[in-house]
Design a protein around this motif. Sequence first.
Motif, short mmCIF file in Angstrom:
data_model
loop_
_atom_site.label_atom_id
_atom_site.label_comp_id
_atom_site.label_asym_id
_atom_site.label_seq_id
_atom_site.Cartn_x
_atom_site.Cartn_y
_atom_site.Cartn_z
N THR A 243 3.65 -5.24 -6.19
CA THR A 243 4.11 -6.09 -5.01
C THR A 243 3.54 -5.87 -3.87
N PRO A 244 3.65 -6.71 -2.75
CA PRO A 244 3.32 -6.24 -1.47
C PRO A 244 4.03 -5.22 -1.21
N ARG A 245 5.35 -4.72 -1.42
CA ARG A 245 5.94 -3.45 -0.87
C ARG A 245 5.43 -2.41 -1.76
N GLN B 63 2.35 -1.15 -0.27
CA GLN B 63 2.84 -0.31 0.82
C GLN B 63 3.08 0.91 0.56
N VAL B 64 4.06 1.06 -0.60
CA VAL B 64 4.32 2.58 -1.21
C VAL B 64 2.98 3.35 -1.52
N LEU B 65 2.14 2.83 -2.49
CA LEU B 65 0.74 3.38 -2.64
C LEU B 65 -0.03 3.84 -1.41
N ASP B 66 0.00 3.07 -0.26
CA ASP B 66 -0.60 3.53 0.92
C ASP B 66 0.07 4.74 1.50
N GLN B 67 1.46 4.76 1.44
CA GLN B 67 2.17 5.88 1.74
C GLN B 67 2.11 7.13 1.02
N VAL B 68 1.80 6.89 -0.18
CA VAL B 68 1.56 8.14 -1.13
C VAL B 68 0.20 8.46 -0.89
N ARG B 69 -0.56 7.53 -0.71
CA ARG B 69 -2.05 8.00 -0.24
C ARG B 69 -2.14 9.07 0.76
N GLN B 70 -1.07 8.67 1.87
CA GLN B 70 -1.15 9.58 2.97
C GLN B 70 -0.53 10.87 2.73
N ILE B 71 0.59 10.75 1.88
CA ILE B 71 1.32 12.02 1.53
C ILE B 71 0.24 13.15 0.92
N GLY C 93 15.40 0.45 -12.95
CA GLY C 93 15.15 -1.02 -13.01
C GLY C 93 14.88 -1.50 -11.44
N HIS C 94 15.75 -1.32 -10.65
CA HIS C 94 15.56 -1.83 -9.27
C HIS C 94 14.33 -1.34 -8.82
N LEU C 95 13.80 -0.17 -9.04
CA LEU C 95 12.56 0.70 -8.25
C LEU C 95 11.56 -0.12 -9.03
N MET C 96 11.47 -0.35 -10.34
CA MET C 96 10.26 -1.01 -10.95
C MET C 96 10.26 -2.37 -10.46
N ARG C 97 11.25 -3.01 -10.00
CA ARG C 97 11.25 -4.37 -9.42
C ARG C 97 10.55 -4.38 -8.15
N VAL C 98 10.82 -3.43 -7.23
CA VAL C 98 10.35 -3.27 -6.11
C VAL C 98 8.82 -3.00 -6.23
N LEU C 99 8.42 -2.37 -7.11
CA LEU C 99 7.08 -1.72 -7.16
C LEU C 99 6.39 -2.81 -7.70
N PHE C 100 6.69 -3.48 -8.90
CA PHE C 100 5.80 -4.26 -9.75
C PHE C 100 6.28 -5.87 -9.90
N ASN C 101 5.25 -6.46 -9.86
CA ASN C 101 5.42 -7.90 -9.75
C ASN C 101 5.35 -8.56 -11.07
N ASP C 102 5.13 -7.88 -12.26
CA ASP C 102 5.25 -8.07 -13.69
C ASP C 102 6.50 -7.42 -14.28
#
Length: 429
Positions: free
Chosen positions: A94-96, A99-107, A220-229
């Motif tokens: 998802t768009p969010r 964003q999380v991927l970019d934050q994890v990349r920075q970390i 479940g909630h976290l997976m919906r935040v991260l993935f569009n499928d």
Amino acid sequence: MKRTLVLSLVLLCVTACVQAQDARSEFMKNPALSGSNYVAYPGPKHRLTPAPRGYEPFYLSHYGRHGSRYLIDTHDYDRPYFTLLRADSLGKLTPRGRQVLDQVRQIRQEAMGRNGELTLLGAQQHKAIARRMYERFPQVFAGDAVIDAKSTVVIRCILSMENALQQLLVLNPRLRISHDASYHDMYYMNQTDKQLYKQKLAGGTKELLDSFRQRHQDYGHLMRVLFNDSDYPTHIKAADLADQLFTLASNVQSTELRHHLSLYSIFTPDEIYQHWLCNNAFWYLTYGPNTQNGGTQPFSQRNLLRNIITQADSCIALPHPGATLRYGHETMVMPLVCLLNLNGYGEPVDRLDQLATVGWYDYRIFPMGCNLQLVFYRRSQTDSDVLVKFLFNEDEARLPIATDCAPYYHWRDVRAYYLHKLDSYEKLK
């Protein structure tokens, strides 16, 4: 003395009830506290009680964990990063999620090549702890006092020690400091007990922990935040990814990235609380007074406690002994606190669901930089009635020992109580 002990136990119960009411609320105000052993050192919360009339501090004995650090294993950064990166390549984020991927990349980038190393904040924590030691107990560090410092052989512990010693030298250049980090001292600085280690998950402990985690695991909630499928999480280890991201979220507070990003927003308040419940249960079961595996895990620090007692006996005999400083790990501090039964942390809990309600909170035991200080007091060099006060993360702690001058205790009583406890365990082995 019996009345004093009963009163102490009543106060302990009252304190536990108060603590139990604010675990969730503490996380609501500061989600970083849910990070268990990744919590950045908060510093003391209370003023110290003045010593009984005529008594002055003359010796300090200490064991402390290293300061804030990066995560230890490269996999801690790589696994969540590459899991999200692959999902992004497949168009599943998802768009969010991006964003999380970019934050994890920075970390991951900030920690590259620094696995387990002390962060800038970790160095600052130990300088601050040393400064407060000096300011609170100036008599201990006066003149050409001797400071004997030892560390485990791990670099983050060595650097924690050196930062503390540098601060003390700035405050008093006359201090006579010796410092060492050697396998010679690891038998008590970081004791390895293979027999106790094998018992950690014995007696149904592993099954108990697995069952507890299943009851408190919902990603479940976290997976919906991260993935569009909605089907995509079935093709990855979703529970592992949730744990990995929570670990990253918890450790950001120890790095300079804490000023720029946070991952806690991808979790609901309940998810944060549930993650902490599972981690708290793990630490209690494997390092605390868990009776399921025999209730003996705290005795893994029996060599350290004997060393503290022996060193204290030797230093008490000196006119100006100074301080004994030791730098190690949270896996020593937690069982040592339980072995001493400071603030009731050595009391077994019947059910894991009760941990949160009785105030058994891991983040209050072993944040980064956590420490135990024994401060010794006497009226003169010939005074045989030496008093000792235990500071647990720099706040006064309660012991399971009767006293007529709490939070001060007579050293002869403390010494006898813990030597008896240690000897009783040795006889049972």
